[in-house]
Each structure stands twice: as structure tokens, then as C-alpha cells.
Design a protein around this motif. Structure first.
Motif, PDB file in Angstrom:
ATOM      1  N   GLU A 179       0.821  -1.192   0.000  1.00  0.00           N
ATOM      2  CA  GLU A 179       0.000   0.000   0.000  1.00  0.00           C
ATOM      3  C   GLU A 179       0.864   1.255   0.000  1.00  0.00           C
ATOM      4  O   GLU A 179       0.566   2.245  -0.662  1.00  0.00           O
ATOM      5  N   LEU A 180       1.956   1.218   0.761  1.00  0.00           N
ATOM      6  CA  LEU A 180       2.869   2.360   0.795  1.00  0.00           C
ATOM      7  C   LEU A 180       3.466   2.605  -0.578  1.00  0.00           C
ATOM      8  O   LEU A 180       3.572   3.744  -1.041  1.00  0.00           O
ATOM      9  N   LEU A 181       3.835   1.538  -1.277  1.00  0.00           N
ATOM     10  CA  LEU A 181       4.451   1.667  -2.588  1.00  0.00           C
ATOM     11  C   LEU A 181       3.478   2.205  -3.622  1.00  0.00           C
ATOM     12  O   LEU A 181       3.878   2.746  -4.652  1.00  0.00           O
ATOM     13  N   SER A 182       2.145   2.053  -3.387  1.00  0.00           N
ATOM     14  CA  SER A 182       1.153   2.478  -4.360  1.00  0.00           C
ATOM     15  C   SER A 182       0.870   3.973  -4.298  1.00  0.00           C
ATOM     16  O   SER A 182       0.227   4.514  -5.183  1.00  0.00           O
ATOM     17  N   PHE A 183       1.313   4.662  -3.262  1.00  0.00           N
ATOM     18  CA  PHE A 183       1.085   6.096  -3.149  1.00  0.00           C
ATOM     19  C   PHE A 183       1.970   6.839  -4.153  1.00  0.00           C
ATOM     20  O   PHE A 183       3.034   6.355  -4.539  1.00  0.00           O
ATOM     21  N   PRO A 184       1.537   8.050  -4.592  1.00  0.00           N
ATOM     22  CA  PRO A 184       2.432   8.885  -5.399  1.00  0.00           C
ATOM     23  C   PRO A 184       3.736   9.116  -4.658  1.00  0.00           C
ATOM     24  O   PRO A 184       3.754   9.151  -3.424  1.00  0.00           O
ATOM     25  N   PRO A 185       4.858   9.276  -5.380  1.00  0.00           N
ATOM     26  CA  PRO A 185       6.169   9.349  -4.732  1.00  0.00           C
ATOM     27  C   PRO A 185       6.251  10.379  -3.608  1.00  0.00           C
ATOM     28  O   PRO A 185       6.787  10.095  -2.540  1.00  0.00           O
ATOM     29  N   ARG A 186       5.707  11.579  -3.836  1.00  0.00           N
ATOM     30  CA  ARG A 186       5.803  12.620  -2.813  1.00  0.00           C
ATOM     31  C   ARG A 186       5.099  12.188  -1.528  1.00  0.00           C
ATOM     32  O   ARG A 186       5.627  12.340  -0.428  1.00  0.00           O
ATOM     33  N   ARG A 187       3.908  11.635  -1.660  1.00  0.00           N
ATOM     34  CA  ARG A 187       3.154  11.212  -0.482  1.00  0.00           C
ATOM     35  C   ARG A 187       3.793   9.987   0.159  1.00  0.00           C
ATOM     36  O   ARG A 187       3.795   9.832   1.384  1.00  0.00           O
ATOM     37  N   ALA A 188       4.322   9.076  -0.659  1.00  0.00           N
ATOM     38  CA  ALA A 188       4.982   7.894  -0.109  1.00  0.00           C
ATOM     39  C   ALA A 188       6.191   8.286   0.737  1.00  0.00           C
ATOM     40  O   ALA A 188       6.435   7.711   1.797  1.00  0.00           O
ATOM     41  N   HIS A 189       6.961   9.282   0.255  1.00  0.00           N
ATOM     42  CA  HIS A 189       8.096   9.781   1.047  1.00  0.00           C
ATOM     43  C   HIS A 189       7.613  10.328   2.382  1.00  0.00           C
ATOM     44  O   HIS A 189       8.210  10.059   3.433  1.00  0.00           O
ATOM     45  N   ARG A 190       6.525  11.095   2.339  1.00  0.00           N
ATOM     46  CA  ARG A 190       6.020  11.709   3.574  1.00  0.00           C
ATOM     47  C   ARG A 190       5.547  10.648   4.569  1.00  0.00           C
ATOM     48  O   ARG A 190       5.802  10.753   5.769  1.00  0.00           O
ATOM     49  N   ILE A 191       4.867   9.627   4.078  1.00  0.00           N
ATOM     50  CA  ILE A 191       4.394   8.556   4.965  1.00  0.00           C
ATOM     51  C   ILE A 191       5.569   7.811   5.577  1.00  0.00           C
ATOM     52  O   ILE A 191       5.566   7.469   6.767  1.00  0.00           O
ATOM     53  N   ALA A 192       6.603   7.552   4.769  1.00  0.00           N
ATOM     54  CA  ALA A 192       7.772   6.830   5.275  1.00  0.00           C
ATOM     55  C   ALA A 192       8.486   7.630   6.362  1.00  0.00           C
ATOM     56  O   ALA A 192       8.848   7.090   7.413  1.00  0.00           O
ATOM     57  N   VAL A 193       8.695   8.927   6.118  1.00  0.00           N
ATOM     58  CA  VAL A 193       9.345   9.766   7.128  1.00  0.00           C
ATOM     59  C   VAL A 193       8.471   9.837   8.379  1.00  0.00           C
ATOM     60  O   VAL A 193       8.972   9.779   9.510  1.00  0.00           O
ATOM     61  N   SER A 194       7.166   9.941   8.197  1.00  0.00           N
ATOM     62  CA  SER A 194       6.241   9.965   9.335  1.00  0.00           C
ATOM     63  C   SER A 194       6.365   8.692  10.159  1.00  0.00           C
ATOM     64  O   SER A 194       6.319   8.733  11.404  1.00  0.00           O
ATOM     65  N   ALA A 195       6.530   7.565   9.500  1.00  0.00           N
ATOM     66  CA  ALA A 195       6.656   6.288  10.206  1.00  0.00           C
ATOM     67  C   ALA A 195       7.896   6.268  11.093  1.00  0.00           C
ATOM     68  O   ALA A 195       7.866   5.746  12.212  1.00  0.00           O
ATOM     69  N   PHE A 196       8.982   6.855  10.611  1.00  0.00           N
ATOM     70  CA  PHE A 196      10.209   6.880  11.414  1.00  0.00           C
ATOM     71  C   PHE A 196      10.084   7.854  12.587  1.00  0.00           C
ATOM     72  O   PHE A 196      10.644   7.611  13.660  1.00  0.00           O
ATOM     73  N   PHE A 197       9.371   8.977  12.395  1.00  0.00           N
ATOM     74  CA  PHE A 197       9.092   9.859  13.527  1.00  0.00           C
ATOM     75  C   PHE A 197       8.267   9.113  14.575  1.00  0.00           C
ATOM     76  O   PHE A 197       8.506   9.249  15.779  1.00  0.00           O
ATOM     77  N   PHE A 198       7.296   8.337  14.124  1.00  0.00           N
ATOM     78  CA  PHE A 198       6.470   7.562  15.054  1.00  0.00           C
ATOM     79  C   PHE A 198       7.314   6.543  15.801  1.00  0.00           C
ATOM     80  O   PHE A 198       7.172   6.359  17.011  1.00  0.00           O
ATOM     81  N   LEU A 199       8.218   5.885  15.101  1.00  0.00           N
ATOM     82  CA  LEU A 199       9.125   4.913  15.729  1.00  0.00           C
ATOM     83  C   LEU A 199       9.946   5.581  16.830  1.00  0.00           C
ATOM     84  O   LEU A 199      10.070   5.040  17.942  1.00  0.00           O
ATOM     85  N   ALA A 200      10.499   6.758  16.535  1.00  0.00           N
ATOM     86  CA  ALA A 200      11.332   7.448  17.525  1.00  0.00           C
ATOM     87  C   ALA A 200      10.535   7.799  18.775  1.00  0.00           C
ATOM     88  O   ALA A 200      10.998   7.603  19.903  1.00  0.00           O
ATOM     89  N   GLY A 201       9.325   8.323  18.592  1.00  0.00           N
ATOM     90  CA  GLY A 201       8.500   8.683  19.732  1.00  0.00           C
ATOM     91  C   GLY A 201       8.058   7.483  20.544  1.00  0.00           C
ATOM     92  O   GLY A 201       8.006   7.533  21.781  1.00  0.00           O
ATOM     93  N   LEU A 202       7.752   6.381  19.869  1.00  0.00           N
ATOM     94  CA  LEU A 202       7.313   5.164  20.548  1.00  0.00           C
ATOM     95  C   LEU A 202       8.421   4.596  21.428  1.00  0.00           C
ATOM     96  O   LEU A 202       8.184   4.201  22.577  1.00  0.00           O
ATOM     97  N   CYS A 203       9.633   4.562  20.914  1.00  0.00           N
ATOM     98  CA  CYS A 203      10.755   4.031  21.694  1.00  0.00           C
ATOM     99  C   CYS A 203      11.034   4.891  22.920  1.00  0.00           C
ATOM    100  O   CYS A 203      11.229   4.376  24.031  1.00  0.00           O
ATOM    101  N   PHE A 204      11.059   6.207  22.732  1.00  0.00           N
ATOM    102  CA  PHE A 204      11.383   7.076  23.862  1.00  0.00           C
ATOM    103  C   PHE A 204      10.307   7.014  24.938  1.00  0.00           C
ATOM    104  O   PHE A 204      10.606   6.930  26.139  1.00  0.00           O
ATOM    105  N   ALA A 205       9.035   7.062  24.539  1.00  0.00           N
ATOM    106  CA  ALA A 205       7.947   7.040  25.519  1.00  0.00           C
ATOM    107  C   ALA A 205       7.894   5.708  26.259  1.00  0.00           C
ATOM    108  O   ALA A 205       7.534   5.664  27.440  1.00  0.00           O
ATOM    109  N   SER A 206       8.243   4.636  25.582  1.00  0.00           N
ATOM    110  CA  SER A 206       8.251   3.327  26.234  1.00  0.00           C
ATOM    111  C   SER A 206       9.277   3.310  27.365  1.00  0.00           C
ATOM    112  O   SER A 206       9.000   2.808  28.462  1.00  0.00           O
ATOM    113  N   TRP A 207      10.463   3.858  27.116  1.00  0.00           N
ATOM    114  CA  TRP A 207      11.476   3.966  28.164  1.00  0.00           C
ATOM    115  C   TRP A 207      10.964   4.832  29.305  1.00  0.00           C
ATOM    116  O   TRP A 207      11.039   4.452  30.476  1.00  0.00           O
TER     117      TRP A 207
END
Length: 383
Positions: free
Chosen positions: A3-31
Motif C-alpha cells: 500500500e505504501l508503494l502504491s502512493f504517489p512518490p511525494r506522499r509515499a516519502h512523507r508517509i515513510a518519514v512519518s513512520a520513522f518519527f512515530f518509531l522514535a516517539g514510541l521508543c522514547f515514551a516506552s522507556w
């Protein structure tokens, strides 16, 4: 992933970067949600905990010049992938430590990994802003906070179920690995202005120093909530054991929602007014929780603090990026360096004051820094 690959390139980039921001916040809050458990496990008093927590911002500060050099030399994508894996893999080790020195060492590595991820993924965010032709940085920071809310909520759940910290952290590491596998292919491969020879360190002008002081005050206030909210509820508010992390959850909920509104509010009222309001809410919230140390007013206070600090860092970074004296990257690095000193000195400062007087007194001094945000915003010119 398909599904991520099916998005237009600009939006796919934004979703991918958003996912990594979410990962960073999840790890820190868990600690952060399990700090009280680890404090009890290692028999640390408030002063000792404050000193131990110094390990994380120390790793962060040491890695600041390293992160800039690595991203400039190798690009933000490979550094983001490596840092995300390091950050997530350190979590279960934090839950397994049995000695204080082990915790300090692991927190140092955790801080380094977190900052490498922060610098590299914010560089990715700048790349997606270039693709969109408008500012979308606040939405990324909002996702980090939303992940923090999710991590705090999961922490509350696992605590109520009686899970040990390492068991909780292992689940988060698994989720982080899934995010890396799903989103890594759509990170931007080439950074904008990636070959420039701009210096890593530069002397900021007065306006950037003011922005750095605002960031410094806000990061101390954020750090107080990240590291001490659970301890404050456990030792001062005395809620049922399953609700120890509820104050942190309340803080993260308004911090997340406030960041999604930050860009719009700044457009309507201007950055200066929003920063003044932010400092007022922060100081008011902390004083409410201190003066009325019961569950409901403390929750209200922490909700106000979350709303207060929510937009400060994104707006400060946005203002720094429009500097007419330094290029956006150099200006942002200068402000970030001053601001991160708040993370470096905040945790031990709170711990030492709490040990000498009380945790309520130490948070009262943090409230003063919220008022300082109002003062510095009033003295700063915004373009």
C-alpha cells in the motif's frame, strides 16, 4: 508495504518519514513510562536517579557533531536506518540491567542512537518539505508526540498486566523492526544540498540566542515530564499502581494534539503570541500540579503543560530556519545545540533539588522556566 508503494512518490516519502518519527516517539515514551519501575529495581533515590538519567542526554550531546558529519558524508537515509535499529535494539537491554553502571552505559548508547535518528530523520523531513513547497515540520513532530502518547498508554497497559520492563521493551523493538522493514524503501535517497561544506558549529546572533534560550527552557520542561512525571505521580500523588503513568499519558495527549494545531495557530496569531501563550500554559500547569497534589488537579496541570510545550520546539525551529544571518541548516544546528543543553542539565537538576528539598520544589523551579519562555518570546523579533 504494498500500500505504501502504491502512493504517489511525494506522499509515499512523507508517509515513510512519518513512520520513522512515530518509531522514535514510541521508543522514547516506552522507556519513560518504565522509569519508576527501574528506579525501584535498582534502589535509586531521587538524586541518584537524576545522576543516572544524565547518561541519556550525555550520549545525545556527544553525538551532535558526529550526527552532522555522518549525515553530511553518507546521507540521511542510511544513518536513519542504522540509528533506528540501534535505538530500538537498546530498549530490551535497558530493561535487563542489574547494575547502575550498566544503566548509565545503556542510556548513553540510547541517547546517541536517538540523536542520530533525530538529526537524520529531520533531514529527511526537510527533503519532503522541499517536495511539498511548504512547511510540514510541525505535523512530523505531532506524530512523534502521538507515538509518545501511544507508548505511554502501552506502558500503562503492560504495567497493569504485571509485565517486566524487558518484556514490554521487547514488544516495542519488534514493532520498530516492522516499521523499518515497511518504510525504509521510501525514504529520500539524496538529501537537498547534501554536498555543501557548511560548518557544523557557528556563532549565532542575538535573535538565534534568544530562540536557543526558549528551546532550552522548553526542553527542560519537556524533560521534567518525560523523566519525572511517573515518579511525581508515584511518590506525591499516590494513585493506584496501574495509574502511575496516567500523568505522563495526559501530558503526551495534549502535547500531540497541540502540535497538529501549531502551524495553523501560528499562521493566525503569529509565532510570538503562540510562544507567549505556550510559556503561560506551561507555568500554570506545573503550578497547578504542585499546589494541588491530588489526582484530578494534577492531571489537569499535566494536560496544560502538554499544551504549553507542544508547539515551542517546532515553532522555534521554523523561526531559526528563516534566519537572515545564517543558512537554515547552520541556524537550526546552533539553536538545537543550545536547546539540548536543557536535556543535559534538566534531569540531574530536578533530582538534586528533589533530594535536597522535595520533588514539588524542583518542579516549581521548572515552572519559572515556563515564565522565562514568555519573557524571551516578548524580546525576540520574528520575521
Amino acid at each position: 508495504m504494498s500500500e505504501l508503494l502504491s502512493f504517489p512518490p511525494r506522499r509515499a516519502h512523507r508517509i515513510a518519514v512519518s513512520a520513522f518519527f512515530f518509531l522514535a516517539g514510541l521508543c522514547f515514551a516506552s522507556w519513560a513510562s518504565r522509569i519508576p519501575n527501574i528506579q525501584l529495581k535498582l534502589h535509586l533515590d531521587n538524586a541518584a536517579l537524576g545522576a543516572v538519567l544524565l547518561g541519556l542526554p550525555s550520549g545525545l550531546m556527544v553525538s551532535l557533531p558526529l550526527a552532522g558529519w555522518l549525515v553530511a558524508k553518507f546521507g540521511s537515509r542510511p544513518i536513519a536506518l542504522s540509528a533506528a535499529l540501534l535505538y530500538a535494539a537498546t530498549l530490551p537491554v535497558l530493561g535487563l540491567v542489574t547494575e547502575v553502571w550498566q544503566l548509565v552505559l545503556c542510556l548513553f548508547v540510547f541517547g546517541m542512537g536517538g540523536n542520530l535518528l533525530n538529526i537524520s530523520i529531520n533531514t529527511q523531513a526537510i527533503g519532503t518539505e522541499a517536495l511539498y513547497g511548504r512547511t510540514i515540520m510541525a505535523s512530523y513532530h505531532g506524530l512523534w508526540s502521538l507515538a509518545g502518547f501511544s507508548g505511554a498508554a502501552l506502558g500503562t497497559l503492560f504495567i497493569s498486566l504485571g509485565w517486566l520492563p524487558w518484556q514490554h521493551f521487547l514488544v516495542i523493538t519488534g514493532l520498530a523492526l516492522l516499521i523499518v522493514l515497511a518504510a525504509s524503501g521510501k525514504l529520500i535517497g539524496k538529501d537537498p544540498h547534501g554536498g555543501s561544506d557548511q560548518p557544523i558549529f557557528a556563532r549565532p546572533d542575538r535573535s538565534l540566542v534568544n530562540l536557543g534560550i526558549i528551546a532550552f527552557c522548553s526542553m527542560i520542561c519537556e524533560g521534567a515530564m518525560f523523566d519525572w512525571s511517573g515518579v511525581y505521580f508515584q511518590k506525591v500523588i499516590h494513585p493506584p499502581q496501574g495509574l502511575v503513568a496516567i500523568g505522563y499519558t495526559a501530558f503526551m495527549s495534549t502535547m500531540a494534539s497541540g502540535r497538529f494545531l501549531g502551524d495553523w495557530l501560528a499562521t493566525q496569531w503569529g509565532i510570538k503570541r503562540i510562544l507567549q501563550l505556550s510559556g503561560t500554559l506551561t507555568a500554570t500547569g506545573l503550578l497547578t500540579a504542585i499546589l494541588f497534589p491530588w489526582l484530578f488537579p494534577a492531571l489537569v496541570g499535566f494536560l496544560l503543560v502538554g499544551a504549553g510545550v507542544s508547539s515551542v520546539i517546532p515553532l522555534v525551529y521554523s523561526a531559526a530556519g528563516r534566519s537572515k544571518v545564517l543558512s537554515p541548516g547552520v541556524a537550526l544546528a546552533a539553536v538545537s545545540t543550545i536547546g539540548y543543553l536543557g536535556f543535559l542539565f534538566g534531569p540531574p537538576f530536578i533530582g538534586f533539588i528533589a533530594q535536597a528539598f522535595s520533588l514539588r520544589v524542583s518542579l516549581g523551579l521548572i515552572a519559572v522556566l515556563g515564565s522565562l519562555i514568555v519573557l524571551m518570546a516578548s524580546k525576540t523579533k520574528f520575521s
